[in-house]
Design a protein around this motif. Structure first.
Motif: not given
Length: 437
Positions: A342-362
């Motif tokens: 759920e946290v990863a989906d919310n981040m992807k929805k608002y254009g957020g990402f962890i540096p060095g990690i692809r958005a979504g399932r990773p």
């Protein structure tokens, strides 16, 4: 902390909130000393004095009620039914889709879940009150007391119903007092009442250790326990404040002529993400077999085994099971309270990402990996803190309701830190210094 309280008392509206909170605390403590109808108060006091701190199966609940459980007062059940109801609703939110949908509705859904929690609290209070009255009538509340059977002299059905109604009403009043503190006072009301209930048992427990001591009239044992308590408080504060900050970067977006995003923030993952819940779960689960054995008739082998291995806090089997259950419930509670997908989906929805990690399932897999890594030291820390009463039981001959036990220290430090943070945040809002001075 003392500076924050002093500044708060100098601020008029905060002073009113603090005084209102103190007034509610006084009302709550008065209610913990008013006995319910149908109880022989002198017999209760005799049994409490004979028990001399050895509260057996009811030690945890008695601690949360501020010592009112064994006194059989109108607030005997204390805040425990509400805590149990809140935990049950929180667990059911993951299982029942209707509750999960209500949780996502925002304020309206939260209000509905709070209403369900109140209904469940009253139902649990009726159940626990009936069990407490039945235990007191049978004399099992104070095993070994000479006048335990005369605690409830009139065992008529009307008297029993009256006692259960008084206890249930007392629980409803405690719940109302907690909500009043939340609305018109400082801090979370239920947490404040829990804090007061546990802190109220400290002086008598410390003085009992002094009276039982043999070195220099008991003062050496007393000072040692105080020193150990201060070290434990420092350790708990250090671990409770510790967190792993996962960096999050939000991409810059152009909407019309304005740019949005481009900011950096982080996800705070606490080392002790589960709080005190695993300790409460493990204690409650270990009380069930002993409670069943206490009320079971006969003298069978399984009853003897439970009485030998699962009722004494210093038994190796009890210690091992207690520690393993705390570790298990720490991982279990973190798994149901924090959803990496759920946290990863919310981040992807608002254009957020962890540096060095692809958005979504990773991102979800990375958050799960980090969460599991920091939950291990958190769960082991909870298990070791919870075993402090056992070490005190062996070293000082103290009761199982040791004042600086794991549950009490975790709750007191956690509530204290949260209350001080709320006071400081409100002080910053009221003493903001802008461009004009």
């Amino acid at each position: 902390m003392l500076t924050a309280f002093a500044r708060a008392f100098r601020t008029p509206d905060l002073r009113k909130k603090l005084l209102f909170t103190l007034a509610i605390i006084v009302v709550y403590r008065v209610g913990t000393h008013i006995p319910i109808p149908g109880v022989n108060y002198k017999a209760v006091q005799t049994c409490v004095n004979e028990a001399s701190g050895n509260q057996g199966l009811f030690g945890l609940v008695n601690m949360f009620s501020g010592g009112a459980l064994l006194q059989i007062t109108i607030f005997a059940l204390g805040i425990m039914p509400y805590i149990t109801a809140s935990i049950i609703l929180q667990l059911l939110t993951v299982v029942i889709p209707r509750l999960e949908a209500l949780k996502k509705e925002g304020q309206a859904g939260t209000t509905k879940i709070t209403q369900y929690t109140r209904y469940l609290t009253v139902a649990l209070a009726i159940l626990q009150g009936t069990g407490l009255v039945a235990t007191a009538r049978s004399g099992a509340l104070f095993s070994g007391c000479t006048v335990a059977s005369s605690i409830v002299p009139d065992q008529a059905i009307f008297t029993t119903i009256t006692m259960v109604i008084c206890m249930t009403s007392g629980t409803a009043v405690v719940m109302w007092l907690g909500e009043l503190i939340t609305d018109r006072g400082i801090g979370n009301g239920m947490s404040i009442l829990m804090f007061i209930s546990i802190a109220a048992t400290f002086p008598s427990a410390l003085w009992a250790i002094k009276k039982q001591g043999t070195l220099a009239g008991g003062w050496i044992e007393f000072g040692t326990v105080i020193a150990v308590g201060l070290v434990m408080v420092a350790l708990v504060v250090f671990v409770e404040q510790a967190q792993r900050r996962v960096p999050v970067q939000y991409a810059k977006r152009m909407i019309g002529r304005r740019s949005y995003g481009g900011t950096s923030t982080y996800i705070p993952l606490k080392v002790n993400q589960a709080g005190v819940i695993p300790v409460i779960f493990a204690s409650s689960l270990l009380y069930i077999p002993a409670l069943v054995a206490q009320f079971a008739g006969g003298n069978s082998g399984w009853k003897q085994w439970i009485s030998t291995n699962l009722t004494k806090g210093d038994h190796p089997i009890y210690i091992t099971l207690y520690f393993l259950l705390i570790v298990f419930f720490a991982f279990f509670y973190v798994a149901i309270s924090f959803n990496p997908e759920e946290v990863a989906d919310n981040m992807k929805k608002y254009g957020g990402f962890i540096p060095g990690i692809r958005a979504g399932r990773p991102t979800a897999e990375y958050l799960s990996y980090v969460l599991n890594r920091i939950t291990w030291p958190g769960s082991l820390y909870l298990g070791l803190i919870a075993l402090v009463p056992t070490m005190a039981l062996v070293g000082f001959g103290a009761s199982q309701n040791f004042p600086f036990g794991g549950t009490s220290i975790l709750i007191i430090v956690g509530v204290g830190l949260e209350t001080v943070k709320q006071i400081e945040s409100q002080l910053q809002q009221r003493n903001y210094e802008g461009f004009l001075r």
